[in-house]
Write an enzyme that holds these catalytic residues in place. Structure first.
Site, PDB file in Angstrom:
ATOM      1  N   SER A 100       6.267  48.514  11.986  1.00 24.65           N
ATOM      2  CA  SER A 100       6.266  47.202  12.623  1.00 24.65           C
ATOM      3  C   SER A 100       6.166  46.082  11.572  1.00 24.65           C
ATOM      4  CB  SER A 100       5.140  47.170  13.668  1.00 24.65           C
ATOM      5  OG  SER A 100       5.202  46.028  14.458  1.00 24.65           O
ATOM      6  N   ASP A 150      12.073  49.324  23.116  1.00 21.87           N
ATOM      7  CA  ASP A 150      11.057  48.527  22.418  1.00 21.87           C
ATOM      8  C   ASP A 150      11.035  47.106  22.997  1.00 21.87           C
ATOM      9  OD1 ASP A 150       9.552  47.083  20.530  1.00 21.87           O
ATOM     10  OD2 ASP A 150      10.144  48.450  18.924  1.00 21.87           O
ATOM     11  N   HIS A 181       7.365  50.363  21.475  1.00 22.61           N
ATOM     12  CA  HIS A 181       7.034  49.946  20.109  1.00 22.61           C
ATOM     13  C   HIS A 181       6.028  50.910  19.455  1.00 22.61           C
ATOM     14  CE1 HIS A 181       7.419  46.940  17.000  1.00 22.61           C
ATOM     15  NE2 HIS A 181       6.108  46.877  16.876  1.00 22.61           N
TER      16      HIS A 181
HETATM   17  C1  MLT Z   1       6.212  41.081  13.015  1.00 19.53           C
HETATM   18  O1  MLT Z   1       5.576  40.060  13.258  1.00 19.53           O
HETATM   19  O2  MLT Z   1       6.353  41.547  11.887  1.00 19.53           O
HETATM   20  C2  MLT Z   1       6.860  41.753  14.170  1.00 19.53           C
HETATM   21  O3  MLT Z   1       6.875  40.904  15.278  1.00 19.53           O
HETATM   22  C3  MLT Z   1       6.206  43.032  14.515  1.00 19.53           C
HETATM   23  C4  MLT Z   1       4.767  42.815  14.874  1.00 19.53           C
HETATM   24  O4  MLT Z   1       3.961  42.854  13.977  1.00 19.53           O
HETATM   25  O5  MLT Z   1       4.461  42.605  16.041  1.00 19.53           O
END
Ligand code: MLT
Length: 203
Positions: A100, A150, A181
């Site tokens: 992520s 996701d 996710h």
């Molecule tokens: C981010 O902010 O890098 C992406 O939205 C993934 C997350 O951390 O939620």
């Protein structure tokens, strides 16, 4: 940067980068499942958002603060270089596994630097930023695991990132999972199979 270092008995180093609100301890068990004998360098992001660690600032969900992203990309890459001396390891033997937000900063390093490390697994990544200059990723193995369900990452984003990495010469492979996710055991099984066939043949 804050991190955990666990010395292994082979010459590979798994560099673990957590998601938003995670920390340097989150992904250690996963690293041990992928390669129990590798070194583990698990790093905490430098930024805090309402008390949640991240690797760079964002303006809103999915809208990144590009100055922070570029600065923190440099900081993380500098730390990877420093750790070569600190722990007597080599970047050419590093496998970066990011989830992520951690996948997004790993993606950013890959879009900025020539051959920054051996390979990377990007779990639920987005396109961190658009970049016209083409750096050289030839010989770098990348495995993207994305989910069509996701709610945070659009399917097209993961596909575009895959294209951007291929354009730079990387051997990028993409797999789709059915979960959202969140990571599941399926991700770990897929990563392990990819690691056995691509990374262990290489390092
Ligand atoms: C981010 O902010 O890098 C992406 O939205 C993934 C997350 O951390 O939620």
């Amino acid at each position: 940067m804050k991190h955990v270092w666990i010395k292994g008995s082979n010459n590979r180093t798994l560099v673990m980068l957590h998601g938003t609100g995670g920390n340097e301890y989150d992904l250690i068990d996963i690293a041990k499942m992928i390669d129990p004998n590798a070194n583990i360098l698990s790093i905490r992001g430098n930024v805090l958002e309402s008390g949640m660690p991240r690797f760079f600032k964002r303006i809103a969900p999915g809208v990144f603060d590009l100055d922070s992203l570029v600065d923190e990309t440099k900081n993380l890459y500098h730390f990877l270089k420093q750790s070569e001396e600190l722990y007597n390891i080599k970047r050419e033997n590093m496998i970066v596994i990011g989830y992520s937000n951690g996948a997004n900063i790993a993606g950013s390093i890959l879009l900025h630097e020539d051959h920054p490390f051996n390979s990377a697994v990007l779990l639920r990544p987005m396109v961190p930023l658009k970049k016209n200059e083409i750096n050289d990723l030839s010989g770098v193995h990348i495995y993207i695991i994305a989910s069509k369900l996701d709610p945070i990452v659009k399917k097209e984003e993961s596909e575009e990132l895959d294209k951007m990495l291929r354009l730079r010469g990387a051997h990028s492979t993409m797999t789709w999972v059915e979960s959202g996710h969140q990571l599941t055991m399926k991700d770990i099984e897929l990563m392990k199979a990819w690691y056995e066939s691509k990374v262990k043949r290489d390092i």
